[in-house]
Design a protein around this motif. Structure first.
Motif, PDB file in Angstrom:
ATOM      1  N   LYS A 124      45.728  52.603  40.601  1.00 45.51           N
ATOM      2  CA  LYS A 124      44.540  51.648  40.772  1.00 45.51           C
ATOM      3  C   LYS A 124      44.276  51.124  42.325  1.00 45.51           C
ATOM      4  O   LYS A 124      43.354  50.926  42.678  1.00 45.51           O
ATOM      5  CB  LYS A 124      44.449  50.535  39.949  1.00 45.51           C
ATOM      6  N   THR A 152      40.066  45.466  31.718  1.00 43.85           N
ATOM      7  CA  THR A 152      41.227  46.270  31.975  1.00 43.85           C
ATOM      8  C   THR A 152      42.068  46.548  30.797  1.00 43.85           C
ATOM      9  O   THR A 152      41.989  45.891  29.736  1.00 43.85           O
ATOM     10  CB  THR A 152      42.194  45.596  32.953  1.00 43.85           C
ATOM     11  N   ASP A 155      46.172  47.789  33.952  1.00 40.08           N
ATOM     12  CA  ASP A 155      46.304  47.893  35.474  1.00 40.08           C
ATOM     13  C   ASP A 155      45.123  47.884  36.413  1.00 40.08           C
ATOM     14  O   ASP A 155      45.439  47.172  37.399  1.00 40.08           O
ATOM     15  CB  ASP A 155      46.781  49.656  35.563  1.00 40.08           C
ATOM     16  N   SER A 233      35.847  51.789  37.229  1.00 41.94           N
ATOM     17  CA  SER A 233      35.271  52.940  37.528  1.00 41.94           C
ATOM     18  C   SER A 233      33.824  53.323  37.316  1.00 41.94           C
ATOM     19  O   SER A 233      33.430  54.285  37.655  1.00 41.94           O
ATOM     20  CB  SER A 233      36.347  54.060  37.137  1.00 41.94           C
ATOM     21  N   ARG A 238      34.572  52.949  43.383  1.00 42.50           N
ATOM     22  CA  ARG A 238      36.005  53.320  42.789  1.00 42.50           C
ATOM     23  C   ARG A 238      36.515  54.544  42.745  1.00 42.50           C
ATOM     24  O   ARG A 238      37.448  55.498  43.105  1.00 42.50           O
ATOM     25  CB  ARG A 238      36.402  52.750  41.532  1.00 42.50           C
ATOM     26  N   ASN A 269      39.909  56.455  30.680  1.00 40.40           N
ATOM     27  CA  ASN A 269      38.333  55.960  30.982  1.00 40.40           C
ATOM     28  C   ASN A 269      37.806  57.234  31.773  1.00 40.40           C
ATOM     29  O   ASN A 269      36.703  57.235  31.982  1.00 40.40           O
ATOM     30  CB  ASN A 269      38.282  54.682  31.763  1.00 40.40           C
TER      31      ASN A 269
HETATM   32  N1  LIG Z   1      43.210  51.971  32.489  1.00 33.85           N
HETATM   33  C1  LIG Z   1      42.377  50.988  33.173  1.00 33.85           C
HETATM   34  C2  LIG Z   1      41.394  50.730  32.311  1.00 33.85           C
HETATM   35  C3  LIG Z   1      40.046  51.718  32.785  1.00 33.85           C
HETATM   36  O1  LIG Z   1      39.525  51.206  33.955  1.00 33.85           O
HETATM   37  P1  LIG Z   1      38.981  51.555  35.114  1.00 33.85           P
HETATM   38  O2  LIG Z   1      38.677  50.636  36.030  1.00 33.85           O
HETATM   39  O3  LIG Z   1      39.626  52.705  35.856  1.00 33.85           O
HETATM   40  O4  LIG Z   1      37.569  52.288  34.311  1.00 33.85           O
HETATM   41  C4  LIG Z   1      43.358  49.632  33.051  1.00 33.85           C
HETATM   42  O5  LIG Z   1      44.619  49.842  33.248  1.00 33.85           O
HETATM   43  O6  LIG Z   1      42.700  48.685  33.412  1.00 33.85           O
END
Ligand SMILES: N[C@@H](CCOP(=O)(O)O)C(=O)O
Ligand SMILES: Cc1ncc(COP(=O)(O)O)c(C=O)c1O
Length: 480
Positions: A124, A152, A155, A233, A238, A269
């Motif tokens: 991220k 979240t 991450d 995202s 993003r 996601n």
């Molecule tokens: N896996 C993500 C949740 C999805 O978040 P995104 O911001 O990529 O849409 C997390 O770890 O928070």
């Protein structure tokens, strides 16, 4: 570049407008009006660029309302050795997101694209650090403030909070599923004491948190009054920033643009693999994009059957790759929009059906026959697979991988093709999921310097129900 909504009922906007707006007013997600095409010659001319300069080549195609000199400066400020390499010198793209080749399997090379060396030890950071700088730039230009509401599963939250710390005019409200993240992930977020950061632990799963973000964003008067933005995202900013490392991974894995590469992406996601889809739509020679899920296998089911069956919160399992415990993948809507030949009305109808009937079935639809041209493959991994893969990669190659990356490696191995290198996106470092690493290897994961004591720091978090009105009240009570 103009941006359109996947639901076809919002005015087209520019990059900076959608950056601050997040979700489109009709509830859809933004996508560019067209995908810029990259020729093989252009791709070859990008070999050897620094990560920041490669990012410039790609993002200047999408962010044409930011003057070139400002964009280049923002990218050079973001992608530095100090942020991504623990201070090591970073003279080339290779230093920011290197490929860690594991070895040769089934007649091809398999490697990890290392994306987790930023401040919060997950992929991220690659996009979020840029988003922080872009927000600061856009807000200053517009003389605005932004109240970020995020969700979240472990991450995104810490990456966003670290990226927004100390950013002028930005406040963060982050919803996390109470008790569903690892101890290390919770500590990364909840130990932050910055006055512009609020962590709200929601009684529910990630999908409940994301539904609240969407419900608040879809209340247009509330959104406008409280200047609500998003860092998930669902924000195009993003996704487009994640496109860069597919190009970089490809360039590092090949010598000429006549070669092909496949990528396997641990998915929840669908934001990360959606960025891969966009890179492929731009002409990057990607053979397959392999979607790897954990036990929450909605996406694997869709790619195998054409049936999209979003699971309810109670059916979403709590697994040892918790960041992928997602059953309603937001960005999947972006892919479906492309699959439906960018027909916003048809896409809106399908996603309304997700709300009313829990999913949709495209298996008998003529569009399903066109799926092959997008190059997707998929597979699933369980706790048992994860443990076995972590053990095997440690024994065979002397490399310790985290639980999500292990899901990726397990599924990648089911899709290897002789002569086509396979890059698995390494999405987090093992220390974030140390309990499972200990279970698999009988020894603790390495902890980067400075983070050893993080779990014993005092924590600041507010418990809240999975209730839109409670979240709205909290925001109104705490915005500047
Ligand atoms: N896996 C993500 C949740 C999805 O978040 P995104 O911001 O990529 O849409 C997390 O770890 O928070
Ligand atoms: C470590 C890790 N791996 C994989 C994923 C899945 O990525 P995406 O949600 O973009 O599909 C996430 C969360 O997004 C994550 O935090």
């Amino acid at each position: 570049m103009r941006y359109q909504s996947t639901r076809g009922n919002s005015p087209q906007q520019s990059f900076l407008e959608i950056l601050l707006g997040g979700l489109a007013p009709d509830g859809g997600l933004y996508l560019p009006s067209h995908y810029p095409q990259i020729s093989k010659a252009q791709l070859d001319s990008w070999r050897g660029l620094s990560y920041a300069d490669l990012a410039y080549e790609i993002l200047s195609l999408y962010c044409d309302d930011i003057p070139d000199t400002d964009l280049r400066a923002l990218l050079r400020k973001t992608y530095t050795a100090q942020v991504y390499c623990n201070g090591r010198a970073a003279d080339s793209a290779q230093d920011i997101t290197p490929i860690h080749w594991l070895g040769e399997e089934q007649g091809t090379r398999i490697g990890l694209l290392s994306l987790s060396n930023g401040p919060t030890l997950a992929f991220k950071d690659m996009a979020m650090q840029l988003l922080g700088n872009l927000f600061e730039y856009a807000l200053k230009r517009a003389g605005q403030q932004l109240n970020i509401l995020g969700a979240t599963s472990g991450d995104t939250g810490s990456a966003a909070e670290y990226a927004m710390r100390g950013k002028e005019g930005v406040t963060v409200f982050m919803l996390s599923p109470r008790g569903k993240m690892s101890a290390f992930q919770s500590a990364q977020m909840y130990s932050l004491q910055d006055p512009n950061i609020f962590n709200l632990a929601v009684g529910g799963v990630f999908d409940d948190c994301q539904d609240i973000v969407k419900a608040v964003s879809n209340d247009l008067p509330f959104k406008a009054k409280n200047q609500i933005g998003t860092v998930n995202s669902i924000n195009w900013g993003r996704v487009v920033a994640q496109v860069i490392y597919y190009f970089q991974g490809y360039l590092l894995a090949t010598k000429s643009s006549n070669e092909k590469v496949s990528f396997t992406v641990p998915s929840g996601n669908f934001g990360n693999v959606c960025a891969g889809h966009i890179a492929r739509m731009m002409g990057l020679p990607i053979e397959h994009l392999v979607v790897a899920t954990n036990e929450n296998d909605v996406l694997d089911e869709f790619y195998k059957t054409g049936v999209y069956r979003a699971r309810k919160s109670a059916e979403t399992l709590h697994t040892s790759s918790p960041s992928m415990d997602i059953s309603k993948a937001s960005n999947f809507e972006r892919f479906i929009f492309d699959l439906m030949s960018q027909d916003g009305q048809a896409t809106a109808k399908l996603f309304q059906q997700v709300e009313s009937q829990g999913g949709f079935d495209l298996s008998k639809d003529s569009v399903y026959k066109t799926m092959a041209k997008y190059g997707f493959r998929s597979g699933r991994s369980t706790h048992e697979n994860r443990i076995a893969t972590i053990q095997d990669i440690d024994q065979r190659y002397g490399v310790v991988i985290d639980t999500h990356t292990a899901d990726g490696v397990k599924v990648a191995r089911e899709h290897l093709q002789a002569g086509i290198p396979m890059l698995v996106l390494e999405t987090a470092l093992p220390i974030k999921f140390e309990e499972t690493i200990l279970e698999a290897l009988g020894r603790p994961a390495d902890c980067p310097k400075g983070l050893e004591g993080i779990k014993s720091l005092p924590q600041r978090v507010v418990n809240i129900d999975a209730d839109v009105s409670q979240v709205k009240s909290f925001i109104t009570d705490h915005v500047n």
